[in-house]
Design an enzyme around this catalytic site. Structure first.
Site, PDB file in Angstrom:
ATOM      1  N   ALA A  10     -14.320  10.116 -58.408  1.00 12.28           N
ATOM      2  CA  ALA A  10     -13.065  10.097 -59.185  1.00 12.28           C
ATOM      3  C   ALA A  10     -11.958  10.921 -58.546  1.00 12.28           C
ATOM      4  O   ALA A  10     -10.804  10.798 -58.910  1.00 12.28           O
ATOM      5  CB  ALA A  10     -13.330  10.589 -60.599  1.00 12.28           C
ATOM      6  N   GLY A  11     -12.329  11.750 -57.588  1.00 15.98           N
ATOM      7  CA  GLY A  11     -11.361  12.718 -57.051  1.00 15.98           C
ATOM      8  C   GLY A  11     -10.258  12.046 -56.244  1.00 15.98           C
ATOM      9  O   GLY A  11     -10.380  10.913 -55.775  1.00 15.98           O
ATOM     10  N   ARG A  15      -6.647  16.541 -49.574  1.00 18.37           N
ATOM     11  CA  ARG A  15      -6.519  16.890 -48.158  1.00 18.37           C
ATOM     12  C   ARG A  15      -6.457  15.671 -47.232  1.00 18.37           C
ATOM     13  O   ARG A  15      -6.179  15.789 -46.046  1.00 18.37           O
ATOM     14  CB  ARG A  15      -7.670  17.822 -47.740  1.00 18.37           C
ATOM     15  CG  ARG A  15      -7.456  19.256 -48.189  1.00 18.37           C
ATOM     16  CD  ARG A  15      -8.695  20.102 -47.979  1.00 18.37           C
ATOM     17  NE  ARG A  15      -9.717  19.832 -48.999  1.00 18.37           N
ATOM     18  CZ  ARG A  15     -10.957  20.297 -48.963  1.00 18.37           C
ATOM     19  NH1 ARG A  15     -11.357  21.024 -47.943  1.00 18.37           N
ATOM     20  NH2 ARG A  15     -11.813  20.018 -49.927  1.00 18.37           N
ATOM     21  N   LYS A  22      -9.715   8.962 -52.085  1.00 17.06           N
ATOM     22  CA  LYS A  22     -10.500   9.324 -50.897  1.00 17.06           C
ATOM     23  C   LYS A  22     -11.610   8.330 -50.567  1.00 17.06           C
ATOM     24  O   LYS A  22     -11.766   7.923 -49.410  1.00 17.06           O
ATOM     25  CB  LYS A  22     -11.103  10.731 -51.065  1.00 17.06           C
ATOM     26  CG  LYS A  22     -11.954  11.152 -49.885  1.00 17.06           C
ATOM     27  CD  LYS A  22     -12.095  12.641 -49.745  1.00 17.06           C
ATOM     28  CE  LYS A  22     -12.924  13.278 -50.797  1.00 17.06           C
ATOM     29  NZ  LYS A  22     -13.134  14.714 -50.512  1.00 17.06           N
ATOM     30  N   ASN A 225     -13.440  15.516 -46.110  1.00 21.12           N
ATOM     31  CA  ASN A 225     -12.368  16.062 -46.941  1.00 21.12           C
ATOM     32  C   ASN A 225     -10.985  15.836 -46.344  1.00 21.12           C
ATOM     33  O   ASN A 225     -10.000  15.859 -47.052  1.00 21.12           O
ATOM     34  CB  ASN A 225     -12.598  17.554 -47.178  1.00 21.12           C
ATOM     35  CG  ASN A 225     -13.904  17.787 -47.925  1.00 21.12           C
ATOM     36  OD1 ASN A 225     -14.049  17.373 -49.067  1.00 21.12           O
ATOM     37  ND2 ASN A 225     -14.877  18.395 -47.262  1.00 21.12           N
ATOM     38  N   LYS A 348      -6.745 -22.864 -38.269  1.00 18.10           N
ATOM     39  CA  LYS A 348      -6.845 -22.339 -39.620  1.00 18.10           C
ATOM     40  C   LYS A 348      -7.460 -23.410 -40.495  1.00 18.10           C
ATOM     41  O   LYS A 348      -6.997 -24.566 -40.434  1.00 18.10           O
ATOM     42  CB  LYS A 348      -5.459 -21.968 -40.137  1.00 18.10           C
ATOM     43  CG  LYS A 348      -5.503 -21.286 -41.476  1.00 18.10           C
ATOM     44  CD  LYS A 348      -4.325 -21.651 -42.359  1.00 18.10           C
ATOM     45  CE  LYS A 348      -4.544 -22.965 -43.049  1.00 18.10           C
ATOM     46  NZ  LYS A 348      -3.532 -23.315 -44.022  1.00 18.10           N
ATOM     47  N   TYR A 363      -1.800 -25.537 -32.256  1.00 16.93           N
ATOM     48  CA  TYR A 363      -2.053 -25.068 -33.619  1.00 16.93           C
ATOM     49  C   TYR A 363      -2.722 -26.188 -34.403  1.00 16.93           C
ATOM     50  O   TYR A 363      -2.157 -27.285 -34.542  1.00 16.93           O
ATOM     51  CB  TYR A 363      -0.764 -24.639 -34.334  1.00 16.93           C
ATOM     52  CG  TYR A 363      -1.037 -24.351 -35.780  1.00 16.93           C
ATOM     53  CD1 TYR A 363      -1.876 -23.304 -36.131  1.00 16.93           C
ATOM     54  CD2 TYR A 363      -0.519 -25.157 -36.803  1.00 16.93           C
ATOM     55  CE1 TYR A 363      -2.191 -23.055 -37.466  1.00 16.93           C
ATOM     56  CE2 TYR A 363      -0.829 -24.907 -38.123  1.00 16.93           C
ATOM     57  CZ  TYR A 363      -1.663 -23.864 -38.455  1.00 16.93           C
ATOM     58  OH  TYR A 363      -1.991 -23.614 -39.751  1.00 16.93           O
ATOM     59  N   TYR A 384       2.688 -28.232 -43.083  1.00 20.33           N
ATOM     60  CA  TYR A 384       3.387 -27.516 -44.140  1.00 20.33           C
ATOM     61  C   TYR A 384       4.789 -28.077 -44.283  1.00 20.33           C
ATOM     62  O   TYR A 384       5.518 -28.206 -43.292  1.00 20.33           O
ATOM     63  CB  TYR A 384       3.427 -26.036 -43.720  1.00 20.33           C
ATOM     64  CG  TYR A 384       3.962 -25.086 -44.744  1.00 20.33           C
ATOM     65  CD1 TYR A 384       3.552 -25.141 -46.073  1.00 20.33           C
ATOM     66  CD2 TYR A 384       4.872 -24.101 -44.373  1.00 20.33           C
ATOM     67  CE1 TYR A 384       4.041 -24.235 -47.005  1.00 20.33           C
ATOM     68  CE2 TYR A 384       5.360 -23.185 -45.301  1.00 20.33           C
ATOM     69  CZ  TYR A 384       4.944 -23.269 -46.616  1.00 20.33           C
ATOM     70  OH  TYR A 384       5.425 -22.366 -47.525  1.00 20.33           O
TER      71      TYR A 384
HETATM   72  C1  UD1 Z   1     -18.868  20.090 -53.624  1.00 20.53           C
HETATM   73  C2  UD1 Z   1     -19.788  21.143 -54.255  1.00 20.53           C
HETATM   74  C3  UD1 Z   1     -20.162  22.180 -53.197  1.00 20.53           C
HETATM   75  C4  UD1 Z   1     -20.808  21.484 -52.016  1.00 20.53           C
HETATM   76  C5  UD1 Z   1     -19.909  20.391 -51.462  1.00 20.53           C
HETATM   77  C6  UD1 Z   1     -20.643  19.585 -50.420  1.00 20.53           C
HETATM   78  C7  UD1 Z   1     -19.084  21.289 -56.563  1.00 20.53           C
HETATM   79  C8  UD1 Z   1     -18.424  22.111 -57.608  1.00 20.53           C
HETATM   80  N1  UD1 Z   1     -19.129  21.778 -55.348  1.00 20.53           N
HETATM   81  O1  UD1 Z   1     -17.678  20.752 -53.253  1.00 20.53           O
HETATM   82  O2  UD1 Z   1     -21.044  23.123 -53.741  1.00 20.53           O
HETATM   83  O3  UD1 Z   1     -21.097  22.442 -51.038  1.00 20.53           O
HETATM   84  O4  UD1 Z   1     -19.523  19.483 -52.518  1.00 20.53           O
HETATM   85  O5  UD1 Z   1     -19.798  18.665 -49.832  1.00 20.53           O
HETATM   86  O6  UD1 Z   1     -19.554  20.241 -56.882  1.00 20.53           O
HETATM   87  N2  UD1 Z   1     -15.220  14.441 -58.014  1.00 20.53           N
HETATM   88  C9  UD1 Z   1     -15.076  13.705 -59.172  1.00 20.53           C
HETATM   89  N3  UD1 Z   1     -14.434  14.275 -60.222  1.00 20.53           N
HETATM   90  C10 UD1 Z   1     -13.925  15.528 -60.186  1.00 20.53           C
HETATM   91  C11 UD1 Z   1     -14.078  16.266 -58.980  1.00 20.53           C
HETATM   92  C12 UD1 Z   1     -14.729  15.694 -57.917  1.00 20.53           C
HETATM   93  O7  UD1 Z   1     -15.538  12.575 -59.263  1.00 20.53           O
HETATM   94  O8  UD1 Z   1     -13.359  15.960 -61.206  1.00 20.53           O
HETATM   95  C13 UD1 Z   1     -15.904  13.816 -56.867  1.00 20.53           C
HETATM   96  C14 UD1 Z   1     -15.007  13.708 -55.651  1.00 20.53           C
HETATM   97  O9  UD1 Z   1     -14.345  12.449 -55.632  1.00 20.53           O
HETATM   98  C15 UD1 Z   1     -15.989  13.840 -54.497  1.00 20.53           C
HETATM   99  C16 UD1 Z   1     -17.154  14.648 -55.081  1.00 20.53           C
HETATM  100  O10 UD1 Z   1     -16.983  14.623 -56.487  1.00 20.53           O
HETATM  101  O11 UD1 Z   1     -16.466  12.582 -54.060  1.00 20.53           O
HETATM  102  C17 UD1 Z   1     -17.154  16.087 -54.572  1.00 20.53           C
HETATM  103  O12 UD1 Z   1     -15.954  16.699 -54.943  1.00 20.53           O
HETATM  104  P1  UD1 Z   1     -15.174  17.670 -53.962  1.00 20.53           P
HETATM  105  O13 UD1 Z   1     -13.938  18.122 -54.655  1.00 20.53           O
HETATM  106  O14 UD1 Z   1     -15.041  17.078 -52.633  1.00 20.53           O
HETATM  107  O15 UD1 Z   1     -16.211  18.895 -53.922  1.00 20.53           O
HETATM  108  P2  UD1 Z   1     -16.318  20.017 -52.822  1.00 20.53           P
HETATM  109  O16 UD1 Z   1     -15.229  20.992 -53.038  1.00 20.53           O
HETATM  110  O17 UD1 Z   1     -16.433  19.408 -51.502  1.00 20.53           O
HETATM  111 CA    CA Z   2     -16.103  17.413 -50.654  1.00 21.90          CA
END
Ligand code: UD1
Ligand code: CA
Length: 460
Positions: A10-11, A15, A22, A225, A348, A363, A384
């Site tokens: 979901a993130g 970065r 991502k 990341n 095509k 073509y 066409y």
């Molecule tokens: C996380 C771990 C960390 C570990 C690292 C390894 C936690 C708190 N920390 O950190 O201990 O060493 O992974 O790579 O979990 N995501 C969601 N919803 C959210 C936040 C994140 O779905 O609210 C997803 C992100 O899309 C991602 C994954 O969770 O795919 C990891 O999140 P990210 O923010 O990258 O965690 P790290 O800081 O890398």
């Molecule tokens: Ca990560």
């Protein structure tokens, strides 16, 4: 015992500095989320749940065969997992939880995690690896060699920062114990987030068994990341895939300059020259010679095929065909056995029959071409009218003279012969000769008259 998998995707991935979420970014021409989901399908679990949030629809349209769970606000990995309670919370079984940003994870490593979890009768297992201390991963806390929790990098004391064993973001839990522990997770930490990592300590405090499954190599689970890590992951996977093909008997001339997607299959004794990008669900048979500089996406290529400097998508190429240099095929072309397709030819939505030739500059679109047809240089199917597309049918053994236009819809019957430079608008019957251009007129001696006229103009 049932096994479920949750992928946290979901993130935003701040970065990455991107408009795209991502997990949609591609590693070796395949989105991260697709790498992970395909690996889980290969592992064979009883349900795959993908947590989506930031630009959820962009993720959802890439994946099928999974259940999506919406995390409206991204309040941390623990919060992400909590959103799955309504669909997963009551189930009995084992749940593996995967970071969505580690696309190189393999089913073998996940099998190892589950096996360890089961063999040691654990309720919570975190995958760990010894890493360089500059990594900002969560640190694994142990007492008497037993895992008791995980501390996030930003929450670590100076002593905890020195711990080499770190969390790589892949977990295995007893499903019901997981959701029970999640109820106790708070956001009382440096980032004010709900951390999945707190679950280990909560379980340990509740006298459940927790442990760490340590892997030797970070390569699969390094996590992506930013774009540097994305490019490094692509390079790593590129070389891994290329080596697999080399060991299977494929001759790859330059492994650093050849990009073959993970779902591509190639038969032995096929040579891949430098500069090729071969992706999607492409299959290439044996004894083929591919490249240099080809791009294939979802192409089925049979045996003994030669293709150079060409771009081909969503098409089928039968045995013994030779294509290029500089051909382009797209949108469901079917090229039958022993076709010769040469320089600067585009097709095509065309079927091109056995042994037929289009050697230069043509073509062919929305067309069905029979066998042993010769398409002369510069021939064009005018398919066409500015609004709609129309079909051209060219039956077996037709000869199309150079620089002809075939204005569709039109059919050219068997054995017909079309004179060079014709613009064909009406059906040409079997065995007919068609000529459709104005007649040549020769004015004898007139070049001298022209010269006279030019000289007079110059004098003025
Ligand atoms: C996380 C771990 C960390 C570990 C690292 C390894 C936690 C708190 N920390 O950190 O201990 O060493 O992974 O790579 O979990 N995501 C969601 N919803 C959210 C936040 C994140 O779905 O609210 C997803 C992100 O899309 C991602 C994954 O969770 O795919 C990891 O999140 P990210 O923010 O990258 O965690 P790290 O800081 O890398
Ligand atoms: Ca990560």
């Amino acid at each position: 015992m049932k096994t479920y998998a949750v992928v946290m995707a979901a993130g935003k991935g701040t970065r990455m500095k991107s408009d795209k979420p991502k997990v949609v970014h591609e590693v070796l021409y395949k989105p991260m989320i697709c790498h992970i989901v395909d690996e889980l399908k290969g592992l064979g679990v009883d349900g795959i749940y993908v947590i989506v949030g930031h630009k959820a629809q962009e993720v959802e349209k890439l994946v099928d065969g999974v259940e999506f769970v919406l995390q409206k606000e991204q309040l941390g990995t623990g919060h992400a997992l909590m959103q799955a309670r309504s669909v997963l919370g009551d189930k009995e079984g084992t749940t593996i939880v995967l970071n969505g940003d580690a696309p190189l994870i393999t089913k073998e490593t996940l099998k190892g995690l589950i096996q360890y979890h089961n063999d040691h009768h654990l309720q919570g297992t975190v995958m760990t690896c010894d890493c360089d201390l500059d990594k900002k991963f969560g640190r694994i806390i142990k007492e008497n060699d037993q895992v008791t929790g995980i501390v996030e990098y930003k929450d670590c004391s100076p002593e905890q920062i020195q711990i080499k064993e770190m969390n790589v973001g892949e977990y295995c839990f007893d499903n019901q114990a997981l959701f029970k522990a999640l109820e106790k997770v708070t956001n009382d930490n440096a980032q004010n987030e709900y951390y999945i990592t707190d679950v280990l300590k909560i379980m340990n405090d509740d006298h459940l068994n927790v442990g760490g499954y340590k892997i030797a190599d970070l390569a699969e689970v390094g996590g992506i990341n930013d774009r540097v890590e994305l490019a490094e992951a692509t390079k790593q996977l590129q070389l891994k895939v290329n080596k697999k093909h080399l060991l299977n008997g494929v001759n790859i001339i330059d492994i650093n300059n050849t990009y073959i997607g993970v779902d591509v299959e190639i038969g032995p004794d096929t040579t891949i020259e430098p500069g090729c990008i071969i992706k999607g669900k492409t299959t290439i048979g044996s004894h083929c010679h591919i490249g240099p500089y080809c791009e294939f996406d979802n192409v089925e290529i049979k045996d003994h095929v030669e293709i150079k400097f060409s771009v081909i998508a969503d098409s089928i190429i039968e045995n013994g065909v030779d294509i290029g240099p500089y051909a382009r095929l797209r949108n469901h072309c079917h090229i039958l056995e022993n076709v010769h397709m040469g320089n600067f030819v585009e097709m095509k939505k065309a079927t091109f029959g056995k042994g037929s030739k289009a050697a230069h500059l043509s073509y062919i679109g929305d067309a069905t071409v029979g066998s042993d047809v010769n398409i002369g240089c510069g021939t064009i199917t005018s398919n066409y009218d500015g609004k709609n597309k129309f079909q051209t049918v060219i039956e077996d053994n037709v000869f199309v003279g150079c620089n002809s236009n075939l204005v569709a819809p039109v059919t050219v019957g068997k054995n017909a012969f079309i004179a060079a430079g014709s613009t064909i608008t009406d059906e040409v019957h079997e065995d007919a000769f068609a000529i459709a251009r104005s007649r040549q007129v020769n004015k004898e001696g007139y070049s001298k008259v022209l010269e006279e006229k030019r000289n007079q103009i110059n004098k003025k």
